[in-house]
Design an enzyme around this catalytic site. Sequence first.
Site, short mmCIF file in Angstrom:
data_model
loop_
_atom_site.label_atom_id
_atom_site.label_comp_id
_atom_site.label_asym_id
_atom_site.label_seq_id
_atom_site.Cartn_x
_atom_site.Cartn_y
_atom_site.Cartn_z
N GLY A 1 -1.63 5.95 1.11
CA GLY A 1 -1.94 7.71 1.29
C GLY A 1 -0.99 7.23 0.34
O GLY A 1 -1.97 9.32 0.06
N THR B 1 -5.35 7.95 -0.70
CA THR B 1 -5.96 8.65 -0.66
C THR B 1 -6.76 9.78 -1.17
O THR B 1 -8.08 10.29 -1.05
CB THR B 1 -5.90 9.17 1.21
OG1 THR B 1 -4.35 9.85 0.96
CG2 THR B 1 -6.00 8.13 1.88
N PRO C 1 -10.19 5.61 1.54
CA PRO C 1 -9.87 5.60 2.99
C PRO C 1 -8.30 5.59 3.23
O PRO C 1 -8.57 4.11 2.82
CB PRO C 1 -10.98 5.78 3.55
CG PRO C 1 -12.00 4.70 2.52
CD PRO C 1 -11.71 4.89 1.29
N ASP C 2 -7.25 5.76 4.18
CA ASP C 2 -6.08 5.02 4.58
C ASP C 2 -7.00 3.43 5.41
O ASP C 2 -8.61 3.71 5.96
CB ASP C 2 -6.15 6.37 5.42
CG ASP C 2 -4.52 5.38 5.82
OD1 ASP C 2 -4.38 3.86 6.35
OD2 ASP C 2 -3.05 6.15 5.74
N PHE C 3 -6.59 3.00 5.29
CA PHE C 3 -6.78 1.59 6.12
C PHE C 3 -7.03 1.52 7.96
O PHE C 3 -8.27 2.00 8.07
CB PHE C 3 -5.84 0.43 5.66
CG PHE C 3 -5.91 -0.31 4.84
CD1 PHE C 3 -7.28 0.13 3.46
CD2 PHE C 3 -6.11 -1.78 4.88
CE1 PHE C 3 -7.04 -0.63 2.56
CE2 PHE C 3 -6.20 -2.95 3.57
CZ PHE C 3 -7.59 -2.42 2.60
N ARG C 4 -6.06 2.00 7.99
CA ARG C 4 -6.28 2.70 10.17
C ARG C 4 -6.42 3.81 10.24
O ARG C 4 -6.42 4.22 11.39
CB ARG C 4 -4.17 1.94 10.06
CG ARG C 4 -3.84 0.73 9.83
CD ARG C 4 -2.74 0.21 9.45
NE ARG C 4 -2.77 -1.16 9.60
CZ ARG C 4 -2.86 -1.14 8.03
NH1 ARG C 4 -2.22 -0.33 7.79
NH2 ARG C 4 -1.63 -2.40 8.04
N GLN D 1 1.03 -1.89 -1.89
CA GLN D 1 0.62 -2.28 -1.39
C GLN D 1 -1.02 -2.33 -1.17
O GLN D 1 -1.67 -2.77 -0.71
CB GLN D 1 1.10 -1.61 0.32
CG GLN D 1 1.91 -2.13 0.57
CD GLN D 1 2.13 -1.43 2.01
OE1 GLN D 1 2.01 -1.58 3.37
NE2 GLN D 1 2.93 -0.14 2.48
N ASN D 2 -0.94 -0.99 -2.49
CA ASN D 2 -2.83 -1.03 -2.33
C ASN D 2 -3.47 -2.08 -3.17
O ASN D 2 -2.76 -2.95 -4.63
CB ASN D 2 -3.31 0.28 -3.26
CG ASN D 2 -2.10 1.44 -2.18
OD1 ASN D 2 -1.96 1.38 -1.55
ND2 ASN D 2 -1.58 2.85 -2.74
N ILE D 3 -4.61 -1.95 -2.88
CA ILE D 3 -5.59 -3.92 -4.32
C ILE D 3 -6.56 -2.82 -4.61
O ILE D 3 -7.03 -3.47 -5.57
CB ILE D 3 -5.60 -4.50 -3.18
CG1 ILE D 3 -6.73 -3.77 -2.28
CG2 ILE D 3 -4.59 -5.34 -3.16
CD1 ILE D 3 -7.62 -3.33 -2.15
N ASP D 4 -6.46 -1.38 -5.17
CA ASP D 4 -6.73 -0.73 -6.11
C ASP D 4 -7.93 -0.44 -6.93
O ASP D 4 -7.43 0.19 -8.23
CB ASP D 4 -7.10 0.57 -5.15
CG ASP D 4 -6.43 1.51 -5.21
OD1 ASP D 4 -5.56 1.05 -6.03
OD2 ASP D 4 -6.10 2.76 -3.99
N HIS E 1 0.06 -7.04 -2.30
CA HIS E 1 -0.66 -7.65 -2.10
C HIS E 1 -1.93 -8.06 -2.34
O HIS E 1 -3.18 -8.25 -1.97
CB HIS E 1 -1.68 -6.52 -0.72
CG HIS E 1 -0.16 -6.53 0.48
ND1 HIS E 1 -0.84 -5.51 1.22
CD2 HIS E 1 0.52 -7.36 0.94
CE1 HIS E 1 0.52 -5.50 1.81
NE2 HIS E 1 0.92 -6.52 1.58
N GLY F 1 3.80 7.16 0.80
CA GLY F 1 2.91 7.38 1.54
C GLY F 1 2.31 6.10 2.15
O GLY F 1 1.19 5.27 1.79
N SER G 1 2.84 3.65 5.34
CA SER G 1 3.25 4.07 6.78
C SER G 1 4.86 2.71 8.00
O SER G 1 5.09 3.28 8.63
CB SER G 1 2.56 3.99 8.63
OG SER G 1 1.27 5.12 7.71
N GLN H 1 2.72 11.41 5.57
CA GLN H 1 2.31 12.56 6.37
C GLN H 1 3.70 12.60 7.40
O GLN H 1 3.12 13.48 8.03
CB GLN H 1 0.61 12.20 6.52
CG GLN H 1 0.03 12.70 7.47
CD GLN H 1 -0.97 13.76 6.69
OE1 GLN H 1 -0.56 14.14 5.47
NE2 GLN H 1 -0.76 15.34 7.37
#
Length: 333
Positions: free
Chosen positions: A81, A84, A89-92, A162-165, A182, A253, A255, A279
């Site tokens: 989150g 975004t 884009p969100d994975f899910r 958790q983001n890999i960006d 991750h 951001g 879940s 969200q």
Amino acid sequence: MAQWARPALRALGLWGPSGELAWARRLRSTVGRPPSCPSAGVSSVSGNGGDSAKEKLSLQDVAELILTRACKRVVVMVGAGISTPSGIPDFRSPGTGFYSSFQHCDVPYPEAIFELTFFLHNPTPFLTWAKKMYPGNYRPNVIHYFLRLLEDKGLLLRLYTQNIDGLERAAGIPASKLVEAHGSFASATCTVCRRATQMEGFWEAVMEDKVPRCAVCTGLVKPDIVFFGEALPQRFLLHVVDFPTADLLLILGTSLQVEPFASLSEAVRSSVPRVFMNQEAAGSLAWHSRRKDVLQLGELVDSVDRLVALLGWTEELKDLVQRETGQLSGQDR
Ligand SMILES: [Zn+2]
């Protein structure tokens, strides 16, 4: 995950019986915890008559705790989150999510692109995605810079992402303050001989739509992104020290659906305020809130803006974003 690490994680209840990371494993059962005990960690909440046992915290209370340095060891957990607003884009998310974009590719199911056996069989879908994630294609947004500001002010104990960006690094948060749970594109390893590989060569191949190969054994090279069933980076073990000593937990951001990451939210002391911005309500914070939980639901950028305003950091953050985005040539926010 190294074998030696597992007992420690099991002891904290963060590790399932299989001992494997399962990205998509949802919280199947409630994470048990004792009833809230009287505050032991946070000394006072000013402005609303003090820290009475029955009082719920507000976001303003949290801002005051930060400003008075009653909270100065802040641990932050973040998920898709926060990226975004950078256009990732969100994975899910159905329809717009990352997985949806692979429905027409040559993959049996979207998650397969993060499975080692599929990658070894057909690395192209993952590499196609990796090409999109090339460093610089996406830029940090105001949320990343808010976290940078926490660091600049000496308040950030650790940021668990958790983001890999790589946008946390791109925003100037030092690697020592990051746990990229991750993995990341910062390094890569040969899947055959396990040698570390130069990222320049990896990106060169990816940008030319070629399969990156090990210079030594010609094995397939994979960035150190944690695939399904793979061990988490050893730095993840820092949570054993960080969470019990944190005096504020910000969760932004995410879940809280991916284990063992999600259960970290339960690893701070019960006296420690937890601020959950997302969200929608999710995870154990929605099911079993604690007295010092603060939920801010809705657009994440708006929630962060609200906290920043309560802290009186709005101008400072604006300056930081302008300064940094100037360096990064043309980032919007
Ligand atoms: Zn090799």
